[in-house]
Design an enzyme around this catalytic site. Structure first.
Site, mmCIF file in Angstrom:
data_model
loop_
_atom_site.group_PDB
_atom_site.id
_atom_site.type_symbol
_atom_site.label_atom_id
_atom_site.label_comp_id
_atom_site.label_asym_id
_atom_site.label_seq_id
_atom_site.Cartn_x
_atom_site.Cartn_y
_atom_site.Cartn_z
ATOM 1 C CB CYS A 71 19.903 3.022 30.089
ATOM 2 S SG CYS A 71 20.602 4.063 28.791
HETATM 3 O O1 LIG Z 1 17.249 4.768 28.026
HETATM 4 C C1 LIG Z 1 17.231 5.422 29.036
HETATM 5 C C2 LIG Z 1 18.000 6.690 29.131
HETATM 6 O O2 LIG Z 1 18.691 6.956 27.948
HETATM 7 C C3 LIG Z 1 16.419 4.997 30.196
HETATM 8 O O3 LIG Z 1 16.612 3.650 30.447
HETATM 9 C C4 LIG Z 1 14.939 5.233 29.884
HETATM 10 O O4 LIG Z 1 14.745 6.614 29.596
HETATM 11 C C5 LIG Z 1 14.066 4.821 31.071
HETATM 12 O O5 LIG Z 1 14.410 5.585 32.185
HETATM 13 P P1 LIG Z 1 13.416 5.766 33.416
HETATM 14 O O6 LIG Z 1 13.161 4.394 33.967
HETATM 15 O O7 LIG Z 1 14.142 6.685 34.353
HETATM 16 O O8 LIG Z 1 12.163 6.376 32.849
#
Ligand SMILES: O=C(CO)[C@H](O)[C@H](O)COP(=O)(O)O
Length: 156
Positions: A71
């Site tokens: 992520c």
């Molecule tokens: O690094 C992450 C979680 O640790 C996610 O990738 C980041 O917060 C983005 O998430 P979203 O697309 O749901 O906003």
């Protein structure tokens, strides 16, 4: 612990892979994993908690030997994967950390940032993780202790 300590995998490994975004880093990692073994994709369109837990479940249910989660930070998917009993997910950002996670923690899920690692570095980190097939036997007691920290079944 130098490069000579790294040993390549003997057979084809099944790797559950999940990421909540797609970029050159995730594509580089998936490319490397595909050379290494069979890649089982998990939950590409799901939020990161489901992706992390889905990869963790694939590992503990035996649909994959190891997992890789990605992520933006790597942390959210690592935390989610670690909610699944039996998962030992480790966030790594350099090869030494990945090697240590296998050697001293018997990590079964590798977590990587898809925003803060260059593609070649992410691949090197994954390569170090998968080049270390056996944990250090001296750590067996500590690794076994981890499962005693997991919540048991609810009392009837
Ligand atoms: O690094 C992450 C979680 O640790 C996610 O990738 C980041 O917060 C983005 O998430 P979203 O697309 O749901 O906003």
């Amino acid at each position: 612990m130098g490069r000579a300590a790294y040993r390549p995998y003997a057979g084809r490994v099944r790797i559950a892979f999940g990421a909540d975004d797609d970029n050159e880093v995730t594509r580089a990692v998936v490319g490397y994993l595909s050379e290494l073994g069979e890649v089982v994709r998990v939950g590409a369109a799901e939020p990161w908690p489901e992706i992390g837990a889905g990869v963790g479940r694939a590992v503990v249910e035996g649909r994959a030997d190891y997992g890789v989660v990605m992520c933006w930070t790597g942390t959210g998917t690592a935390i989610a994967a670690n909610k699944v009993p039996g998962v030992r997910a480790a966030l790594a950002w350099e090869p030494w950390i990945a090697t240590g996670a296998r050697l001293w923690n018997d990590a079964n899920v590798l977590a990587l940032s898809l925003k803060r690692l260059a593609p070649d570095v992410a691949v090197e980190v994954a390569r170090a993780f998968f080049a270390t097939p056996q944990p250090d036997p001296d750590e067996a007691g500590n690794i076994a202790r981890l499962s005693t920290l997991e919540p048991g079944p609810d009392p009837a």
